[in-house]
Motif scaffolding. Structure first.
Motif, PDB file in Angstrom:
ATOM      1  N   ARG A   2      25.580  15.842  36.489  1.00 24.31           N
ATOM      2  CA  ARG A   2      26.419  14.752  36.978  1.00 24.31           C
ATOM      3  C   ARG A   2      25.519  13.589  37.371  1.00 24.31           C
ATOM      4  NH1 ARG A   2      30.808  16.000  41.575  1.00 24.31           N
ATOM      5  NH2 ARG A   2      29.020  17.000  42.551  1.00 24.31           N
ATOM      6  N   TYR A   5      25.622   6.099  39.209  1.00 22.10           N
ATOM      7  CA  TYR A   5      24.836   4.873  39.128  1.00 22.10           C
ATOM      8  C   TYR A   5      25.381   3.891  40.163  1.00 22.10           C
ATOM      9  CZ  TYR A   5      23.394   6.934  34.709  1.00 22.10           C
ATOM     10  OH  TYR A   5      22.910   7.803  33.748  1.00 22.10           O
ATOM     11  N   LEU A  47      23.893   4.684  29.454  1.00 22.31           N
ATOM     12  CA  LEU A  47      25.002   5.564  29.101  1.00 22.31           C
ATOM     13  C   LEU A  47      25.322   5.414  27.618  1.00 22.31           C
ATOM     14  CD1 LEU A  47      27.249   4.695  32.155  1.00 22.31           C
ATOM     15  CD2 LEU A  47      26.134   6.885  31.785  1.00 22.31           C
ATOM     16  N   TYR A  50      28.666   7.221  26.500  1.00 18.77           N
ATOM     17  CA  TYR A  50      29.732   7.232  27.499  1.00 18.77           C
ATOM     18  C   TYR A  50      31.104   7.319  26.839  1.00 18.77           C
ATOM     19  CZ  TYR A  50      31.092   2.389  26.621  1.00 18.77           C
ATOM     20  OH  TYR A  50      31.555   1.237  26.043  1.00 18.77           O
ATOM     21  N   ASP A  54      37.977  10.593  33.088  1.00 20.28           N
ATOM     22  CA  ASP A  54      37.336  11.515  34.018  1.00 20.28           C
ATOM     23  C   ASP A  54      37.114  12.862  33.344  1.00 20.28           C
ATOM     24  OD1 ASP A  54      39.903  12.415  33.823  1.00 20.28           O
ATOM     25  OD2 ASP A  54      40.393  12.193  35.935  1.00 20.28           O
ATOM     26  N   THR A  58      33.260   8.862  31.781  1.00 25.22           N
ATOM     27  CA  THR A  58      32.658   7.896  32.697  1.00 25.22           C
ATOM     28  C   THR A  58      33.756   7.186  33.472  1.00 25.22           C
ATOM     29  OG1 THR A  58      30.856   7.530  31.132  1.00 25.22           O
ATOM     30  CG2 THR A  58      31.140   5.889  32.852  1.00 25.22           C
ATOM     31  N   LEU A  81      36.077   0.217  30.604  1.00 27.98           N
ATOM     32  CA  LEU A  81      36.423   1.194  31.627  1.00 27.98           C
ATOM     33  C   LEU A  81      37.440   0.613  32.594  1.00 27.98           C
ATOM     34  CD1 LEU A  81      32.848   2.500  32.522  1.00 27.98           C
ATOM     35  CD2 LEU A  81      34.574   3.727  31.188  1.00 27.98           C
ATOM     36  N   ALA A 148      34.119  13.036  37.367  1.00 29.81           N
ATOM     37  CA  ALA A 148      33.508  12.437  36.176  1.00 29.81           C
ATOM     38  C   ALA A 148      32.085  12.944  35.980  1.00 29.81           C
ATOM     39  CB  ALA A 148      33.502  10.923  36.288  1.00 29.81           C
ATOM     40  N   ARG A 149      31.676  13.022  34.736  1.00 29.85           N
ATOM     41  CA  ARG A 149      30.282  13.368  34.425  1.00 29.85           C
ATOM     42  C   ARG A 149      29.354  12.235  34.829  1.00 29.85           C
ATOM     43  NH1 ARG A 149      29.302  12.859  28.400  1.00 29.85           N
ATOM     44  NH2 ARG A 149      29.298  10.708  29.143  1.00 29.85           N
ATOM     45  N   ASP A 150      29.758  11.004  34.517  1.00 27.31           N
ATOM     46  CA  ASP A 150      28.974   9.811  34.848  1.00 27.31           C
ATOM     47  C   ASP A 150      29.868   8.848  35.610  1.00 27.31           C
ATOM     48  OD1 ASP A 150      26.566  10.554  33.355  1.00 27.31           O
ATOM     49  OD2 ASP A 150      27.784  10.198  31.567  1.00 27.31           O
ATOM     50  N   THR A 151      29.370   8.354  36.727  1.00 25.59           N
ATOM     51  CA  THR A 151      30.153   7.456  37.565  1.00 25.59           C
ATOM     52  C   THR A 151      29.330   6.231  37.908  1.00 25.59           C
ATOM     53  OG1 THR A 151      31.312   9.342  38.565  1.00 25.59           O
ATOM     54  CG2 THR A 151      31.459   7.227  39.706  1.00 25.59           C
TER      55      THR A 151
END
Length: 217
Positions: A2, A5, A47, A50, A54, A58, A81, A148-151
């Protein structure tokens, strides 16, 4: 794995006008607008795979003040996004001092020793560090609960300190001395691995995308 940023909004009008920010609803300067584009482009490179949404994709969260809203909208436009605005990500409220020339309203600094988190600075309507940090800690809880994996989180320089503190598990009651120096328009990369679930600060205060040399380790 996870990733979070943390983005601090770029230069805003209260910076160049030398007035107190906080909840004063300043906007990005022309330089800040351009730096927001640089932030967005840097995130796109960070990313490369991306996916909006969710649970494996991202997500983009932001403070709802105009300077962070403008920054988030620039990122949203490039990465496609949806933005989730959360007032918990706002900067500290300085109450009656907001929007006034810096230094024109007397404020009492927290004591060197003692309960710094509950300190009242003597300005009507200003938040204690306990109230301020507490709402930022709660905002991170909501962000992580989204799964989310990437936030990407767009916030303010002061509040970013408490996001990092909450990420590494520093108890709220022990946060009275913590302070990370984070530049306008910076990116901080937080990471949690899948096996040990250790929470790391991989990169703190990245500014190379702004043409500012990265600080030496």
């Amino acid at each position: 794995m996870r990733n979070v940023y943390i983005v601090t909004h770029p230069e805003a009008t209260h910076h160049v006008e030398n007035i107190v920010g906080g909840w004063h609803d300043s906007t990005l300067t022309p330089r800040g607008v351009e730096d927001a584009r640089r932030v967005a482009a840097s995130l796109r490179n960070l990313l490369p795979e991306y996916l909006p949404g969710d649970n494996g994709g991202t997500m983009l969260f932001s403070s709802d003040l105009r300077r962070t809203r403008q920054t988030a909208e620039t990122i949203s436009g490039l990465l496609d996004l949806e933005i989730i605005f959360d007032p918990g990500l706002r900067e500290q409220s300085y109450g009656a001092a907001e929007g006034t020339p810096a230094g024109s309203v007397s404020r009492l600094p927290p004591p060197a020793q003692g309960n710094r988190m509950q300190h009242q600075d003597g300005v009507e309507g200003s938040e204690t560090r306990h109230v301020w940090a507490g709402r930022v800690y709660s905002a991170l809880d909501r962000i992580l609960a989204a799964g989310a994996r990437d936030t990407i989180v767009v916030t303010h320089g002061g509040s970013a300190t408490y996001l990092i503190a909450a990420w590494i598990g520093l108890p709220l009651t022990a946060a009275g001395y913590v302070k990370f120096r984070l530049s306008p328009g910076s990116i901080t990369h937080l990471n949690e691995d899948n096996f040990y679930h250790d929470r790391r600060v991989l990169d703190l205060n990245l500014t190379g995308h702004l043409g500012i040399p990265e600080p030496r380790a």
